[in-house]
Design an enzyme around this catalytic site. Structure first.
Site, PDB file in Angstrom:
ATOM      1  N   CYS A  87       0.847  -1.291   0.036  1.00 31.17           N
ATOM      2  CA  CYS A  87      -0.103   0.037  -0.121  1.00 31.17           C
ATOM      3  C   CYS A  87       0.832   1.267   0.020  1.00 31.17           C
ATOM      4  CB  CYS A  87      -1.045   0.077   1.418  1.00 31.17           C
ATOM      5  SG  CYS A  87      -0.043   0.128   2.848  1.00 31.17           S
ATOM      6  N   HIS A 116      -2.349   0.983   7.205  1.00 33.70           N
ATOM      7  CA  HIS A 116      -2.781   1.047   5.767  1.00 33.70           C
ATOM      8  C   HIS A 116      -2.234   2.500   5.394  1.00 33.70           C
ATOM      9  CE1 HIS A 116      -4.198  -0.197   1.867  1.00 33.70           C
ATOM     10  NE2 HIS A 116      -5.201   0.646   2.091  1.00 33.70           N
ATOM     11  N   ASN A 120      -8.189   4.754  -2.583  1.00 33.24           N
ATOM     12  CA  ASN A 120      -7.639   3.389  -1.942  1.00 33.24           C
ATOM     13  C   ASN A 120      -6.911   2.533  -3.049  1.00 33.24           C
ATOM     14  OD1 ASN A 120      -6.920   1.612  -0.121  1.00 33.24           O
ATOM     15  ND2 ASN A 120      -8.785   1.069   0.470  1.00 33.24           N
TER      16      ASN A 120
END
Length: 467
Positions: free
Chosen positions: A95, A386, A408
């Site tokens: 991520c 995250h 995202n």
């Protein structure tokens, strides 16, 4: 023996000078007598039985859905950084890399009028894994005179390699190796599913590490030569899994209608210089909101870097309102930001919302959860898990933020059109880090960055790699 008889027996013994409460607890263990007292926490009332029956076949998150908050949040935002397309990290912990590249691709899309243009995560991931392997092997050489049970040595062998990371890794890797469009070095199965590759390479690195420690008496030059041989083997394994990074390539740039804008030959570094060109290592600062530590101080995390000759993770700890001011300025200025948070808390993944009112755990479980943000950090209950790209804020008529939106990297069908929308209250509680361009950073914060950093150990729980 039924429960009622047990309780009566214990009570009679206590009244008769038998086992006292102090005697029950004196050794710190759970005795049969103490267990009888503890078991009174479940009385078997109809309400308790209903909850027990429901949890036997349903997840808590389904039962705790707050029926008063089922309406979808307003998706209008007063200020939005333009971007196109949604990325997907799939079954990997990359991520941090997707987020960093999403910040940069948004710049390119906006400046050149591109469509859903993507940069290659796989290209930089290759060098990330190679550099982290070198970091581990060199750190083993550096610590070879320490005992094997030393905390640093133990940490190194527990964490020889990971696919997680943070923005410092993005900046160090790009400034060293450049970047390429996604089609030049596309994703492979191992890039999208990193666990098997990680298992193989970590095992090999630990084997190499033990060899280097067994030769602790060897001269530095001999160890360095052997390390190069080890890295050559790691390189080969990485090529098997990820492909070999290009040295040069031809790329055709097209606008959102598909019209050709240019076709040129590039190296990864010349491509970066032409389309981004800024010094990522000098143009950004990381700000943290960690109320368990003193505000206004700069912190550095030892060994928390991707490149041995790069930079440790460095940040300044600030109150949440100060961070919001910079984030709003950046969004209004058209610059997306690297953003990290504790994404699993109060996440409604179907609607794509992060809202403290999404779930009512207290009513279902019949208890309260009273820790504040600082307590949750201190007790390991919360931390950054995250990274995503902060792209929008909705500001009310009084100038206050009401909600925020992030792009995202879980694919376009996840959440709200591939994005997550969070309330400002959730932002306060579970946002931890933002990386901001210096042009949006006030002078007093830039002055703080001149401090001598307080060095923290790599095993501090707040600084686990973002996945």
């Amino acid at each position: 023996m039924n429960r009622l008889f047990t309780i009566l027996t214990v009570s009679v013994l206590a009244l008769a000078g038998g086992t006292s409460y102090a005697q029950e607890c004196k050794d710190g263990g759970i005795t049969p007598e103490l267990l009888s007292r503890i078991s009174e926490g479940y009385a078997g009332t109809p309400e308790q039985k209903a909850i027990r029956n429901a949890l036997a076949t349903n997840p808590l998150s389904a039962l705790a859905v707050n029926a008063e908050n089922l309406a979808m949040m307003d998706t209008h935002f007063s200020d939005v950084v333009p971007s196109e397309g949604i990325t997907d990290q799939k079954s990997s912990g990359r991520c941090w890399l997707f987020t960093g590249l999403n910040v940069l691709r948004a710049k390119m899309i906006d400046e050149y009028g591109l469509g859903a243009f993507y940069l290659s995560q796989n290209y930089l991931f290759f060098y990330d894994q190679l550099e982290k392997s070198n970091l581990f092997l060199q750190a083993v050489i550096d610590t070879r005179d320490l005992p094997s049970d030393d905390r640093t040595v133990d940490w190194l062998f527990r964490n020889p390699l990971s696919d997680g990371g943070q923005f410092t890794g993005v900046s160090n890797l790009i400034m060293k190796y450049g970047m390429v469009p996604a089609e030049i070095m596309p994703e492979t199965y191992a890039a999208n599913n990193t666990s098997q590759m990680a298992t193989v390479i970590k095992r090999k690195l630990r084997e190499f590490g033990l060899e280097l420690r067994s030769d602790a008496g060897a001269k530095e030059k001999a160890l360095e030569k052997r390390k190069v041989e080890m890295l050559s083997e790691v390189y080969r394994l990485l090529v098997y899994f990820l492909g070999e990074p290009p040295v040069s390539f031809e790329w055709t740039m097209r606008d959102k209608e598909g019209n050709v804008l240019s076709t040129k030959e590039y190296t990864p570094k010349s491509f970066y210089e032409e389309y981004i060109g800024e010094n990522l290592e000098d143009n950004y600062i990381m700000v943290m909101n960690d109320p368990s530590r003193e505000y206004g101080k700069v912190y550095e995390i030892e060994y928390d870097r991707h490149v041995y000759d790069g930079h440790n993770w460095l940040y300044v700890n600030l109150p949440i309102e100060k961070i919001k001011e910079m984030a709003i300025a950046s969004i209004k200025g058209g610059c997306a930001m690297y953003f990290s948070c504790d994404v699993g808390k109060f996440l409604d993944s179907k609607r794509g919302t992060l809202n403290l009112d999404n779930f009512d755990y207290e009513s279902v479980m019949g208890t309260t959860f009273g820790m504040d943000k600082a307590d949750r950090v201190r007790s390991y209950d919360s931390g950054s898990t995250h990274a995503m790209t902060l792209v929008a804020v909705d500001i009310d008529e009084n100038g206050n933020p009401v909600k925020w939106m992030v792009e995202n990297s879980w694919g376009p069908s996840a959440g709200y059109q591939g994005k997550l929308i969070m309330t400002d209250e959730w932002f306060n509680e579970y946002m931890f880090r933002v990386v901001v361009e210096k042009q949006f950073v006030p002078e007093d914060v830039m002055e703080m960055m001149k401090q001598q950093p307080i060095k923290l150990p790599p095993w501090d729980p707040m600084f686990s790699p973002e996945l």
